[in-house]
Write an enzyme that holds these catalytic residues in place. Structure first.
Site, PDB file in Angstrom:
ATOM      1  N   THR A 208      -1.909  77.438  37.150  1.00  0.00           N
ATOM      2  CA  THR A 208      -0.740  77.862  37.932  1.00  0.00           C
ATOM      3  C   THR A 208       0.290  76.742  37.955  1.00  0.00           C
ATOM      4  O   THR A 208       0.197  75.800  37.150  1.00  0.00           O
ATOM      5  CB  THR A 208      -1.177  78.289  39.367  1.00  0.00           C
ATOM      6  OG1 THR A 208      -0.070  78.903  40.020  1.00  0.00           O
ATOM      7  CG2 THR A 208      -1.649  77.111  40.204  1.00  0.00           C
ATOM      8  N   ASN A 209       1.290  76.818  38.833  1.00  0.00           N
ATOM      9  CA  ASN A 209       2.280  75.735  38.965  1.00  0.00           C
ATOM     10  C   ASN A 209       2.632  75.572  40.439  1.00  0.00           C
ATOM     11  O   ASN A 209       2.112  76.285  41.295  1.00  0.00           O
ATOM     12  CB  ASN A 209       3.522  76.042  38.121  1.00  0.00           C
ATOM     13  CG  ASN A 209       4.153  77.364  38.506  1.00  0.00           C
ATOM     14  OD1 ASN A 209       4.626  77.534  39.622  1.00  0.00           O
ATOM     15  ND2 ASN A 209       4.138  78.325  37.586  1.00  0.00           N
ATOM     16  N   GLY A 210       3.517  74.628  40.737  1.00  0.00           N
ATOM     17  CA  GLY A 210       3.750  74.219  42.134  1.00  0.00           C
ATOM     18  C   GLY A 210       4.790  75.025  42.887  1.00  0.00           C
ATOM     19  O   GLY A 210       5.186  74.639  43.993  1.00  0.00           O
ATOM     20  N   ALA A 275       8.416  81.336  39.127  1.00  0.00           N
ATOM     21  CA  ALA A 275       8.035  80.363  38.094  1.00  0.00           C
ATOM     22  C   ALA A 275       6.878  80.998  37.322  1.00  0.00           C
ATOM     23  O   ALA A 275       5.712  80.792  37.641  1.00  0.00           O
ATOM     24  CB  ALA A 275       7.619  79.050  38.739  1.00  0.00           C
TER      25      ALA A 275
END
Ligand code: CTP
Length: 413
Positions: A208-210, A275
């Site tokens: 995943t991402n932030g 995102a």
């Protein structure tokens, strides 16, 4: 003629050391033509004398729920008000408003108000971070109250932290935003994507991402407040869906694509703040991979669909807005994405380091349009940034409907 000419503002002042700053705020509002009625809590009068506000506003100061002159002050004040501004707002007033308590004139005025409400909190940093205040702030924001974040800096306690009254500039921007943008998005159907996507590796692990989702949720909230019908398609976040927004939860890029695809023909505007992960493991294990089982040196990945590029190919009447997540060459990369995905507008985010757009309460953006306009939106709370973006996107939707190609010159907005 001032910026707030003949605007009727009720200014609530509560018992914070920063109550003295409300004096300067009142002067500015009156100087800009506003007709300001001040309501003080009993605690506020411990910090500043009512006479100061009375002289500057040229009106009586209200404070008593059972005043003999006007026993219905809570109704007379709110019936004609264009805006209710609470500055400073203590934790007590903020929390009482969230709970609907009405045990003094100001809290009764807040409960009776039908106009937009702006709250500028000021308190000790530990109080602002208390779970109770966090929860009450969330409740008020979900109801459409514009609760600003306090500023970081030196606090009256001698500590340094988040708790100072937001600057006068930020408060005035919030006042202007709330007054100008009441129902101007009525008739628009807005599809917003937000948050990260999550791609499974095995039964317990994922990529995943932030992204926190805060920007997309703020846009959905602001558009709904301004009268739009809003559908929010969100990856996994810790945020509560905003009021009056239809919220669809997804996990992977493919699920997000499907949810957006289903609503795309309905929408007049698509705002892709999500995102979206660009890669996913080629194979997903259905069980938890044991470490001794792991023989490969690398995880084999494949590309996920580019949702925005694909929807752009199918567009009929929609205005398309993208968000670029960049760590360097921001403008150049943003321009390329604007062209490659045939967008009407792209907002460029900086996503590394301490001032990263990911997770922070505030953000700054650079906005590019097809006609080459470049607009820098200075760092501000994400809800205010959302409002500014909606101001910029609205004329694009109107021109698209009218079949006009040229986008407006953003520098003049
Ligand atoms: N986007 C998308 N689908 C993807 C990747 C991105 O719809 N698989 C959208 C994002 O929601 C955003 C815009 O495309 O609105 C730009 O996303 P960004 O991550 O900045 O760029 P990418 O297209 O992924 O390109 P790169 O990774 O090379 O920066």
């Amino acid at each position: 003629m001032g910026k707030f000419n003949k605007t009727r503002i009720v200014l609530g002042v509560t018992g914070s050391i920063s109550a003295y700053k409300a004096v300067s705020l009142l002067r500015t509002l009156v100087g800009e033509g506003a007709e300001v009625s001040v309501v003080m809590t009993a605690a506020a009068k411990q910090f500043v004398a009512p006479l100061t506000f009375e002289v500057l506003s040229k009106r009586p100061v209200y404070g008593d729920l059972f005043s003999e002159q006007d026993p219905m002050a809570h109704l007379t004040l709110t019936e004609s008000a264009d805006l209710l501004l609470i500055a400073p707002s203590t934790a007590n007033t903020l929390s009482k408003s969230a709970l609907g308590l009405a045990d003094d004139l100001l809290s009764t005025v807040i409960l009776a108000a039908r106009c937009p409400i702006v709250m500028a909190p000021a308190m000790d940093g530990d109080m602002w971070n208390h779970p109770s205040v966090i929860e009450h702030t969330g409740t008020l924001r979900n109801r459409g109250v514009l609760v600003l974040d306090p500023e970081e800096g030196d606090l009256a306690s001698g500590l340094v932290g988040k708790g100072r009254l937001p600057s006068e500039e930020v408060i005035l921007e919030a006042v202007e935003a709330s007054l100008a943008r009441q129902q101007d998005w009525t008739g628009q159907r807005v599809l917003v994507s937000a948050g990260p996507t999550r791609e499974p590796i095995d039964a317990v692990r994922f990529m995943t991402n932030g992204s926190s989702g805060k920007m997309g949720y703020a846009i959905a909230q602001a558009a709904a407040q301004r009268g739009a019908d809003v559908v929010l398609v969100s990856g996994p976040t810790l945020l509560a869906p905003p009021a009056n927004v239809e919220s669809i939860s997804v996990v992977t890029a493919e699920e997000m694509q499907q949810a957006l695809q289903d609503r795309f023909s309905w929408a007049t505007v698509l705002i892709m703040t999500a995102a979206v992960g660009d890669f996913r493991p080629r194979q997903v294990a259905t069980h938890k991979i044991k470490k001794d089982e792991w023989v490969g040196e690398a995880l084999e990945l494949e590309r996920t669909p580019d949702i925005l590029a694909e929807l752009s190919r199918q567009r009929t009447h929609q205005v398309l807005v993208g968000f670029a997540a960049e760590t360097d060459n921001h403008i150049e990369n943003g321009k390329q994405k604007l062209q490659k995905k045939s967008l009407d507008l792209i907002a460029i985010n900086h996503v590394s380091g301490l001032d990263s757009a990911f997770g922070n309460e505030t953000n700054a953006l650079t906005v590019l349009t097809q006609s080459g306009d470049v607009l820098h939106l200075a760092r501000m709370p994400k809800l205010l940034l959302a409002q500014r973006l909606l101001d910029i996107i609205l004329p694009l939707t109107i021109m698209k409907k009218a079949g006009i190609q040229k986008t407006p010159n953003l520098r003049s907005l």
